[in-house]
Enzyme design. Sequence first.
Site, PDB file in Angstrom:
ATOM      1  N   CYS A 159     174.534  43.271  26.636  1.00  0.00           N
ATOM      2  CA  CYS A 159     174.622  42.048  25.857  1.00  0.00           C
ATOM      3  C   CYS A 159     173.410  41.199  26.176  1.00  0.00           C
ATOM      4  CB  CYS A 159     175.860  41.251  26.247  1.00  0.00           C
ATOM      5  SG  CYS A 159     177.345  42.217  26.243  1.00  0.00           S
TER       6      CYS A 159
ATOM      7  N   LYS B  59     179.048  49.670  32.181  1.00  0.00           N
ATOM      8  CA  LYS B  59     178.586  50.429  31.016  1.00  0.00           C
ATOM      9  C   LYS B  59     177.107  50.179  30.783  1.00  0.00           C
ATOM     10  CE  LYS B  59     179.635  51.619  26.275  1.00  0.00           C
ATOM     11  NZ  LYS B  59     180.672  51.562  25.236  1.00  0.00           N
TER      12      LYS B  59
ATOM     13  N   THR C 278     175.062  52.309  22.760  1.00  0.00           N
ATOM     14  CA  THR C 278     174.223  52.698  21.623  1.00  0.00           C
ATOM     15  C   THR C 278     172.736  52.463  21.912  1.00  0.00           C
ATOM     16  OG1 THR C 278     174.538  50.488  20.735  1.00  0.00           O
ATOM     17  CG2 THR C 278     176.034  52.186  19.952  1.00  0.00           C
TER      18      THR C 278
ATOM     19  N   GLY D 196     178.996  59.403  23.599  1.00  0.00           N
ATOM     20  CA  GLY D 196     177.799  59.471  22.756  1.00  0.00           C
ATOM     21  C   GLY D 196     177.870  60.694  21.868  1.00  0.00           C
TER      22      GLY D 196
ATOM     23  N   GLY E  48     184.015  57.581  20.279  1.00  0.00           N
ATOM     24  CA  GLY E  48     183.670  56.397  19.511  1.00  0.00           C
ATOM     25  C   GLY E  48     183.613  56.676  18.028  1.00  0.00           C
TER      26      GLY E  48
END
Lengths: 316, 316, 282, 282
Positions: free
Chosen positions: A131, A168, A196, A247, A269
Amino acid sequence: MNFDFGTSIAGTFFPNPIFTASGCAGSGKELVHFFPLNELGAIVTKSIMIKPRSGRSTPRMAETPSGMLNSIGLQGPGIELFLENDIPWLRDQGARIIVSIAGETVEDYAVLARKLRNISGLSALEVNISCPNVENRGQVFACNPETARDAIAAVRRNIGGELPIIAKLSPDVTDISAIAESVVDAGADGLALINTLLGMVIDTNTMSPKLSQRTGGLSGPAIRPIAVRAIYQVRAAIPSIPIVGMGGVTNGRDAFELVLAGANAISIGTATFGNPMAAISIKEELEELCISRGFSSFKEVIGYAHRVDSTLTREN
Amino acid sequence: MNFDFGTSIAGTFFPNPIFTASGCAGSGKELVHFFPLNELGAIVTKSIMIKPRSGRSTPRMAETPSGMLNSIGLQGPGIELFLENDIPWLRDQGARIIVSIAGETVEDYAVLARKLRNISGLSALEVNISCPNVENRGQVFACNPETARDAIAAVRRNIGGELPIIAKLSPDVTDISAIAESVVDAGADGLALINTLLGMVIDTNTMSPKLSQRTGGLSGPAIRPIAVRAIYQVRAAIPSIPIVGMGGVTNGRDAFELVLAGANAISIGTATFGNPMAAISIKEELEELCISRGFSSFKEVIGYAHRVDSTLTREN
Amino acid sequence: MINSRATQLDAEIISNKRVGSYNHMVFAVNELAGACRPGNFVAIAVGGQSSSMILRRAFAIYRATMRADGVGLLELVVAPQGSGSKWLSSQSIGQKVNVIAPLGTAFGIPTEPVSALLVGGGYGSAPLFALAETLKSRGCRVDMVLGASTAGKIYAPLEGKRSVNSLTITTDDGSAGTTGRVSEVLPALIDQHQTDVIYSCGPMAMLEAITAISQQAGIVHQCSVEESMACGIGVCMTCVLPVKGDDGVIRMTRTCIDGPVMDGNRVLWTRSREIPDGVWGK
Amino acid sequence: MINSRATQLDAEIISNKRVGSYNHMVFAVNELAGACRPGNFVAIAVGGQSSSMILRRAFAIYRATMRADGVGLLELVVAPQGSGSKWLSSQSIGQKVNVIAPLGTAFGIPTEPVSALLVGGGYGSAPLFALAETLKSRGCRVDMVLGASTAGKIYAPLEGKRSVNSLTITTDDGSAGTTGRVSEVLPALIDQHQTDVIYSCGPMAMLEAITAISQQAGIVHQCSVEESMACGIGVCMTCVLPVKGDDGVIRMTRTCIDGPVMDGNRVLWTRSREIPDGVWGK
Ligand SMILES: Cc1cc2nc3c(=O)[nH]c(=O)nc-3n(C[C@H](O)[C@H](O)[C@H](O)COP(=O)(O)OP(=O)(O)OC[C@H]3O[C@@H](n4cnc5c(N)ncnc54)[C@H](O)[C@@H]3O)c2cc1C
Ligand SMILES: Cc1cc2nc3c(=O)[nH]c(=O)nc-3n(C[C@H](O)[C@H](O)[C@H](O)COP(=O)(O)OP(=O)(O)OC[C@H]3O[C@@H](n4cnc5c(N)ncnc54)[C@H](O)[C@@H]3O)c2cc1C
Ligand SMILES: Cc1cc2nc3c(=O)[nH]c(=O)nc-3n(C[C@H](O)[C@H](O)[C@H](O)COP(=O)(O)O)c2cc1C
Ligand SMILES: Cc1cc2nc3c(=O)[nH]c(=O)nc-3n(C[C@H](O)[C@H](O)[C@H](O)COP(=O)(O)O)c2cc1C
Ligand code: FES
Ligand code: FES
């Protein structure tokens, strides 16, 4: 066959190693329409922040070859409403719960950890540090060993008790092992690999970036080779750290590949978007594959591609 | 239609912006079977080193979803034989030649630059710095602003004359704009974006990494969103620098996308493996697309997605 | 140098039949059928538009003939293994696929009548039948050995068998012919038929074993190798093997343009993940 | 909440016909056909195995009926635009595709007979015919306006026209009906037919224009919106729009489960790339 499919992450046991990936299953309220949530190893909830978040404006997604970009912008109700509505509901489902948290400042992470320290029925905490850090020119926490460490240390100091912390990490870094070492140092009990990759699609009709925020996170099968590499590298660098791998996992074979690379559990995901039952079929296919390869427990498979003989001679 | 398809890179003119990508067309001797080499803007030759190189053992490649991994290991005849055999042949074809060089030490780059400084008929030099630096724990030159700068500075000091230097960057970094600024500072006249991403495939039958050297470079459509993002970011950071864009370009639409992001020319790599005529069809499709969008010269398209209005309001 | 006759075209599937573990597929092509020689291969794009498979698949040419009406026929034997070959073998008659052919080197045909032993493993028998016909037409004696793990993986159609003097079959599981590997029956056959030259096609481990036998017997061994190929046309350098050149130098050599047919005695067979010592540029 | 009847199944294509710029496609399904309501949509996996397209495509249900033999029929109108819709519309009869249906909200049906105006743009007419039938069967007056850029993009089959009291057509280029946009003819039609409720489906810009008109006229406007959807089942949060809830709070709301049919007067239409002020959590 008496195959032992259980796995554990820093002392917490999960009956099977297939989890949802944060942000790809909401809080489970829609997926439960397709399967009972306790059939998965764990539900990893969408990263939650302190306050309600509108997220970004649309378009928020673009399909890419064997992948997709998203820029949701962490839309969510904020930790209070989440604890009030989602956690009790998930507990009622008998699901094992991993809460993912996200912050914009180191203090945010501390606050979130304090809010969660006394919540019962959680299996682990996943700390999404991909983030933007508003205190550091918006640079992503996970892109720098120091800021990554600070965020994880803040959680460590405030979480108390036994709840394992899973950090993460972002693959958008020069040296992911260095980041991994830094967060383990700061007290992470496990790692989630990978978030990602930063990408962009330009709409050739409008001749402008397709996503409203221009860039977005690339996920799906396209990034699987990057995930395998990252997991393999980090497993080699820190042999004992539990890794939740993800992934581009779409079927049992893919999950098996990430486990061979070193993952102790696998999060599903983007595959869920193409097939709501993806996680369940992956779970079944992975178990069959492990058995057909002659393994008697899932734990034996973890990191099996690192065994010495195999990498030195070539099989035909 | 009188469309001006020409482009220039640091003062060197190319009649069209479609180039081959280094390592994906050899020295043109096979592709000439399919089309005349001077129909392309330029032929970028496979990165050449000082000495002959065997490259790595096989398997050297693995297909991945919408992509592939390769680990050729810079197999080649060395600069002497290259200058003796390939350059005169390419000149005879009337091809515009961009020579790609690679080294293991800063001094290697200096030596290669000196070998090339007096060679006539070259259009530019591409400096592949995505090579392990043997003097620095094998870390890739392109992964660090200082080592990237050193390699480019060595070429700059030794090349003399007018030959433009294009620095080819790796996307496997935390901040590609910082590396770009560093090499431009050191004297690069242009940038080539992007080289492959480090990836791995594990063969689930042998349960070992598929490539003999375990990891390899990921190329093809899978990485296109990363290429577009990198080009867009660097174009925004250094508005005036010429960029040779590449990464997963398979058709005219893809090429157009990279040009909108900011590329002054486009290299075609992996697409040629699927279709030997790829570069030619891409050239034709790109020209048609530019014309159909109302552009009268290729130069107008470069970086068009950066225009202000388009990124602020949403088109429907 | 790339096969000078290599052409790219869309070819219609005009037959697709299951034979044992394989699909025998026939494609309508043009004059390029006349340009194909035994040992050459084709590279086919798989998966259709918007496929996630971006690379072509290589297949040995089983037969290539020109029909009286000017249509060329290209025949392949496809083993449905992974996603690409499964896709190809599941295509219906009338579908078109993009083909580049012919590619690579061909088996060398002796100018004198010789005694030839053709050895195929699995679908490696595919290019051997056309070769047998050519050799027969040159007056050669042609013996054939085909091996596979199990009977269903022996590809030996009736019309093919007609062009050989003898056919020996081996299977690992004994479900057809002799139990064991082709390499176990070779020495006796070489002796018996006074073999002058061995032609082989099959898994790399088999080719390596045959090379040892041919070297022992001091005879020529032309083998068709199979390395992973990304481009098939010589531009990517993925398909290499260490091979000794005419000048005695061992180079990492592209099997797509300097192969797939190579002199087995010049290949440095290796199962290690290291480049063997003595290779140029190591 | 996700449509409680949503089911995933493989459906065989039993008809695929070109109609103007569109393909009218019929799929054989099971009882789920009985669970579909006008306004619901389906999500279809495209590209086949090993496709590079990993996301489903959403299509409004044109008609869903149960045949006497127990086979359900699902009918869609597909515009071949990009790679996914082109793939779907090029599939042959007998092929199977994976479908999730029904998804999303349905048009609300008034309990009293009202005067309804149905407005469709392009393939946005698709869900309106089944709606018209239902409204008719409830004794409503049903007027319809269909607009498109050009005549070929008006989807208005004969049997569909039967269930409406009047049909007005507009095209941007004047190739059919009135020249201009649907929004230009709406005010007069509302007046003329004393419209109580507008139902619409089409491009977002059209829905926005209709909302302005309906607000002006002070009438209800149910519209079916179209945002890019990655999952179609409520888990990804890509498909959101700012919508005012019953509690007056404007939230970024998932159009796949709280839509596609929404109250147009509650949507904050915006063409800016910014979240509008007043949205919860901005
Ligand atoms: C010169 C040559 C001739 C061949 N002739 C035949 C033939 O006559 N009949 C036939 O059935 N197959 C033949 N093959 C193998 C064929 O090209 C495919 O590799 C094989 O069908 C597997 O591909 P896939 O798409 O099914 O598997 P995937 O797993 O999808 O393949 C992934 C990638 O790995 C490569 N790969 C996988 N297995 C092999 C292999 N065994 N050898 C080389 N590359 C491999 C593929 O080419 C592809 O690029 C030949 C290969 C070569 C190089
Ligand atoms: C609720 C709903 C109902 C729809 N009903 C129909 C219908 O009845 N008939 C019909 O032809 N199409 C319909 N669409 C649009 C359809 O889902 C596809 O988006 C469209 O066919 C373009 O997809 P593509 O694969 O051809 O294009 P691509 O360019 O390959 O699409 C790439 C991605 O962008 C998304 N996308 C592209 N265009 C649109 C669009 N206009 N709206 C939303 N997403 C888009 C696609 O879904 C896909 O994920 C509907 C969409 C939604 C959300
Ligand atoms: C739509 C979407 C939303 C996501 N939201 C989050 C999130 O909130 N927190 C997080 O840690 N990761 C998030 N991710 C990343 C995924 O959890 C996962 O790391 C990534 O997508 C790679 O896995 P995949 O290829 O299986 O999707 C999101 C991914 C997608 C596609
Ligand atoms: C087989 C192969 C060999 C390559 N060799 C080189 C090389 O020698 N030097 C170099 O700078 N890049 C090399 N590259 C990278 C390409 O030039 C290009 O940057 C990359 O593949 C991305 O473009 P693409 O997706 O169009 O292939 C190679 C790529 C491939 C696939
Ligand atoms: S396959 Fe590319 S060089 Fe041989
Ligand atoms: S499309 Fe995924 S939440 Fe609506």
